[in-house]
Design a protein around this motif. Structure first.
Motif, mmCIF file in Angstrom:
data_model
loop_
_atom_site.group_PDB
_atom_site.id
_atom_site.type_symbol
_atom_site.label_atom_id
_atom_site.label_comp_id
_atom_site.label_asym_id
_atom_site.label_seq_id
_atom_site.Cartn_x
_atom_site.Cartn_y
_atom_site.Cartn_z
ATOM 1 N N GLN A 145 0.853 -1.191 0.000
ATOM 2 C CA GLN A 145 0.000 0.000 0.000
ATOM 3 C C GLN A 145 0.888 1.241 0.000
ATOM 4 O OE1 GLN A 145 -3.088 -0.120 3.010
ATOM 5 N NE2 GLN A 145 -3.320 -2.342 2.836
ATOM 6 N N TYR A 146 0.492 2.212 -0.835
ATOM 7 C CA TYR A 146 1.269 3.451 -0.949
ATOM 8 C C TYR A 146 0.367 4.646 -0.686
ATOM 9 C CZ TYR A 146 4.699 0.558 -3.448
ATOM 10 O OH TYR A 146 5.611 -0.410 -3.788
ATOM 11 N N GLY A 147 0.817 5.532 0.224
ATOM 12 C CA GLY A 147 0.144 6.821 0.378
ATOM 13 C C GLY A 147 0.547 7.691 -0.802
ATOM 14 N N GLY A 148 -0.299 8.632 -1.185
ATOM 15 C CA GLY A 148 -0.018 9.413 -2.392
ATOM 16 C C GLY A 148 -0.570 8.681 -3.598
ATOM 17 N N GLY A 149 -0.798 9.400 -4.680
ATOM 18 C CA GLY A 149 -1.446 8.818 -5.854
ATOM 19 C C GLY A 149 -0.485 8.131 -6.807
ATOM 20 N N TYR A 150 -0.977 7.908 -8.031
ATOM 21 C CA TYR A 150 -0.221 7.159 -9.045
ATOM 22 C C TYR A 150 1.089 7.858 -9.411
ATOM 23 C CZ TYR A 150 0.971 5.012 -13.522
ATOM 24 O OH TYR A 150 1.630 4.386 -14.558
ATOM 25 N N THR A 151 1.074 9.172 -9.511
ATOM 26 C CA THR A 151 2.289 9.923 -9.885
ATOM 27 C C THR A 151 3.382 9.700 -8.839
ATOM 28 O OG1 THR A 151 0.902 11.580 -10.962
ATOM 29 C CG2 THR A 151 3.181 12.199 -10.514
ATOM 30 N N GLU A 152 2.988 9.738 -7.561
ATOM 31 C CA GLU A 152 3.959 9.500 -6.487
ATOM 32 C C GLU A 152 4.436 8.044 -6.499
ATOM 33 O OE1 GLU A 152 1.399 12.948 -5.136
ATOM 34 O OE2 GLU A 152 1.060 11.030 -6.157
ATOM 35 N N TYR A 153 3.545 7.129 -6.825
ATOM 36 C CA TYR A 153 3.904 5.704 -6.923
ATOM 37 C C TYR A 153 4.990 5.502 -7.981
ATOM 38 C CZ TYR A 153 3.394 0.891 -8.673
ATOM 39 O OH TYR A 153 3.636 -0.390 -9.130
ATOM 40 N N VAL A 154 4.816 6.122 -9.144
ATOM 41 C CA VAL A 154 5.801 5.999 -10.226
ATOM 42 C C VAL A 154 7.142 6.577 -9.781
ATOM 43 C CG1 VAL A 154 6.389 6.707 -12.580
ATOM 44 C CG2 VAL A 154 4.043 6.025 -12.040
ATOM 45 N N ALA A 155 7.096 7.743 -9.134
ATOM 46 C CA ALA A 155 8.341 8.386 -8.678
ATOM 47 C C ALA A 155 9.040 7.539 -7.616
ATOM 48 C CB ALA A 155 8.024 9.776 -8.120
ATOM 49 N N ARG A 156 8.269 6.913 -6.729
ATOM 50 C CA ARG A 156 8.851 6.154 -5.615
ATOM 51 C C ARG A 156 9.393 4.800 -6.056
ATOM 52 N NH1 ARG A 156 5.288 5.320 -0.256
ATOM 53 N NH2 ARG A 156 4.940 7.531 -0.675
ATOM 54 N N THR A 157 8.659 4.129 -6.965
ATOM 55 C CA THR A 157 9.040 2.758 -7.341
ATOM 56 C C THR A 157 9.894 2.705 -8.603
ATOM 57 O OG1 THR A 157 7.044 2.445 -8.680
ATOM 58 C CG2 THR A 157 6.900 1.843 -6.342
ATOM 59 N N GLY A 158 9.868 3.783 -9.401
ATOM 60 C CA GLY A 158 10.591 3.764 -10.674
ATOM 61 C C GLY A 158 9.922 2.897 -11.718
ATOM 62 N N GLN A 159 8.626 2.615 -11.536
ATOM 63 C CA GLN A 159 7.901 1.780 -12.505
ATOM 64 C C GLN A 159 6.492 2.330 -12.698
ATOM 65 O OE1 GLN A 159 8.282 -1.903 -10.358
ATOM 66 N NE2 GLN A 159 6.355 -1.650 -9.278
ATOM 67 N N GLU A 160 5.952 2.129 -13.911
ATOM 68 C CA GLU A 160 4.599 2.613 -14.206
ATOM 69 C C GLU A 160 3.541 1.559 -13.909
ATOM 70 O OE1 GLU A 160 4.419 5.805 -17.541
ATOM 71 O OE2 GLU A 160 5.583 4.122 -18.319
ATOM 72 N N ALA A 161 3.983 0.348 -13.715
ATOM 73 C CA ALA A 161 3.079 -0.748 -13.347
ATOM 74 C C ALA A 161 3.924 -1.811 -12.658
ATOM 75 C CB ALA A 161 2.396 -1.311 -14.585
ATOM 76 N N PRO A 162 3.303 -2.669 -11.826
ATOM 77 C CA PRO A 162 4.091 -3.679 -11.117
ATOM 78 C C PRO A 162 4.935 -4.522 -12.073
ATOM 79 C CG PRO A 162 1.869 -3.588 -10.238
ATOM 80 C CD PRO A 162 1.881 -2.697 -11.439
ATOM 81 N N GLY A 163 6.217 -4.603 -11.776
ATOM 82 C CA GLY A 163 7.112 -5.443 -12.568
ATOM 83 C C GLY A 163 7.687 -4.776 -13.804
ATOM 84 N N LEU A 164 7.332 -3.507 -14.027
ATOM 85 C CA LEU A 164 7.840 -2.821 -15.232
ATOM 86 C C LEU A 164 8.666 -1.606 -14.831
ATOM 87 C CD1 LEU A 164 4.739 -2.790 -17.616
ATOM 88 C CD2 LEU A 164 6.736 -4.239 -17.771
ATOM 89 N N ARG A 165 9.959 -1.714 -14.980
ATOM 90 C CA ARG A 165 10.850 -0.593 -14.657
ATOM 91 C C ARG A 165 10.812 0.447 -15.762
ATOM 92 N NH1 ARG A 165 11.955 -0.533 -9.458
ATOM 93 N NH2 ARG A 165 11.710 -2.671 -8.769
ATOM 94 N N ASN A 166 10.919 1.707 -15.405
ATOM 95 C CA ASN A 166 11.007 2.776 -16.414
ATOM 96 C C ASN A 166 12.327 2.702 -17.151
ATOM 97 O OD1 ASN A 166 8.550 3.910 -16.051
ATOM 98 N ND2 ASN A 166 9.238 5.519 -14.650
#
Length: 540
Positions: free
Chosen positions: A519-540
């Motif tokens: 679970q991540y606080g913050g929305g999708y944009t923050e999720y991408v910035a934090r994880t470096g991926q746009e979807a689970p298992g996919l690195r930018n």
């Protein structure tokens, strides 16, 4: 490579093109945009020769191969997805078919008398197959299908058992494997999840041929195209740049045209007022005549002819309790396949959760558990106090009464509402004028989705559960929906493959992965910035 010179085209009473021109050059990546019904699919059919222009000329350079993907995929059955895709790979697929026939003939005892001729022909065909990269073809086909989300079982399974959406992916894979000189893709992003979308995005970026495509996915279009061709009012206008640049330029041009129109209208009103005031006076006869002639010669400025999307505004939903839904120790399995094992998850008031996860991770299952559409095998799902829930799922569109008109469908749902407010509601969701008299059975997928959404949002719930709400919606309707939901005061839990929708509306992310649930606080944009991926298992 491809040129349209002064083409005119009329379908029945509708004028689609009036002396329109455009070109598609080698290596160009073009986005084709315009309102629904403007003629995007007609343009593709003109280029592929399925239709002919009434006037003008469509020119294609000699030897140029064209791959065309549209939403009508035809019948598929009796073969594996892999065989179906390889069959569309151009010349190599013809050679592969002959090679297979020769192999069967060589194994047939009744063909023993022709053995020498068969062996000789087999050697020739095998050489040609190798020359065309045939032995790498199966690997490439499997790679394309995997990129579009197919599991190994689906790749080798009967294509006839797949749903319409998966058959669309097979048809798309055929074009991608073919790697023609020019690709025409009509809505390739429909029916794709976010992982497949990102894979396709990368594939098309690396594709060296010419590309022309339509898409209702703003982020997808924006990242691929370097030129936009707009169809509007029978003309074709080109803009250099990506979709975002086009949208800015179009808005600027509309603003300038509107200002020019208003200035001219003010000037015309002033001149007409002078003529009306002094036309009876002999002393002003020369001036009046001069101004009449001046008005006759003026080129009239038209107001911007843009499709106006009516904004939908939510009524304030009733307030729910702070705890909207709570899942405790939830287990869920389908046969031997476990989806959830001891899931704990809760949603609180005003939270907007987007659910991320690869195919089969359990995104739709979670929504079904929350809405009571499916029961947990163990554990509990509890709705909070005063929760008024609405659930949008793809199957909801199948429940519309086919013989009812759009307006009758709205009246059935809201018998107490006045005709004026129901017509206004229909207008917000793109049903204006005679459109409200269309029967539900003839509605397109997008129109059905809009009608279901209108019915769902008119009497506002305080908890919205949405499973791929933007499927089938055009960009204008998506923007209207995003604007409306941005001002919505309730709680949301949703699954979407549209990154613009995700970024605009989420303030929490639930990520379902094989390693566990995060679970991540913050929305999708923050999720991408934090994880470096746009979807689970996919690195930018």
């Amino acid at each position: 490579m491809i040129r349209l010179d002064n083409i005119s085209k009329q379908n029945g009473k509708q004028i689609v093109f009036i002396e329109a021109s455009m070109s598609l050059l080698k290596g160009e990546k073009v986005g084709l945009v315009g309102p629904n019904g403007a003629g995007k699919s007609t343009l593709f059919r003109l280029i592929t020769g399925r239709e002919l222009p009434d006037e003008g000329q469509v020119s294609i350079d000699r030897g140029v191969t064209i791959g065309y993907f549209d939403q009508d995929v035809g019948e598929m059955s009796g073969r594996s997805a892999l065989a179906e895709v390889m069959d569309g790979a151009g010349p190599v697929s013809v050679v592969a078919a002959e090679l297979k026939e020769l192999e069967e003939a060589l194994a047939d005892p009744e063909q023993a008398d022709n053995l020498d001729a068969l062996v000789e022909r087999y050697g020739e065909v095998q050489g040609r197959f190798e020359e065309l990269g045939g032995y790498a073809l199966e690997g490439r086909a499997s790679e394309v299908l995997a990129g579009l989300g197919f599991s190994p079982e689906m790749i080798d399974g009967d294509v006839g058992k797949l749903s319409g959406g998966w058959k669309m992916r097979v048809a798309l894979a055929r074009i991608l494997l073919m790697r023609p000189d020019a690709m025409l893709l009509d809505e390739p992003s429909n029916h794709l999840d976010i992982e497949s979308l990102i894979w396709l995005e990368q594939f098309l970026k690396n594709y060296e041929g010419a590309l022309m495509m339509t898409s209702h996915d703003r982020a997808f279009m924006n990242r691929i195209v370097t030129k936009v061709v707009e169809i509007d009012g029978g003309t074709l206008t080109s803009y250099s740049g990506n979709y975002e640049f086009y949208a800015e330029q179009r808005a600027l041009a509309d603003k300038q045209q509107q200002a020019q129109f208003e200035r001219q209208q003010a000037m015309l009103a002033k001149e007409i007022q002078f003529i009306e005031r002094f036309k009876a006076r002999a002393s002003h006869a020369a001036q009046v005549q001069s101004r009449v002639k001046k008005l006759e010669k003026i080129d009239r400025v038209e107001p911007p002819r843009r499709r106006q999307t009516v904004a939908f505004e939510f009524q304030t939903p009733p307030r729910s309790g702070e705890d909207v839904v709570s899942l405790k120790g939830v287990h869920k399995a389908y046969g031997a396949r476990t989806i959830y094992e001891g899931l704990d998850f809760s949603v609180r008031r005003r939270e907007r959760w987007c659910v991320m996860g690869m195919n089969g991770a359990g995104k739709s299952t979670l929504l079904k558990l929350v809405t009571g559409s499916t029961e947990p095998d163990a554990g509990s799902v509890t709705l909070g106090g005063s929760v008024k829930m609405a659930y949008f799922a793809q199957h909801a569109m199948e429940l519309l009464e086919g013989e009812h008109t759009v307006f009758e469908s709205l009246e059935d749902s809201f018998p107490q509402a006045g005709q004026g407010s129901l017509r206004a509601l229909a207008g917000c969701f793109g049903f204006s004028g005679d459109d409200v008299e269309k029967r539900c059975r003839v509605l397109s997928g997008g129109e059905k989705a809009r009608l279901v959404m209108a019915k769902m949002l008119f009497d506002p719930p305080n908890f919205l559960v949405l499973d791929e709400p933007t499927n089938h919606l055009d960009m204008a309707t998506k923007e209207m929906l995003i604007d409306a939901l941005a001002n919505y005061e309730g709680t949301m839990l949703f699954v979407s493959h549209d990154r613009h929708f995700l970024a605009a509306l989420s303030n929490r992310v639930l990520e379902l992965t094989p390693d566990g649930i995060h679970q991540y606080g913050g929305g999708y944009t923050e999720y991408v910035a934090r994880t470096g991926q746009e979807a689970p298992g996919l690195r930018n």
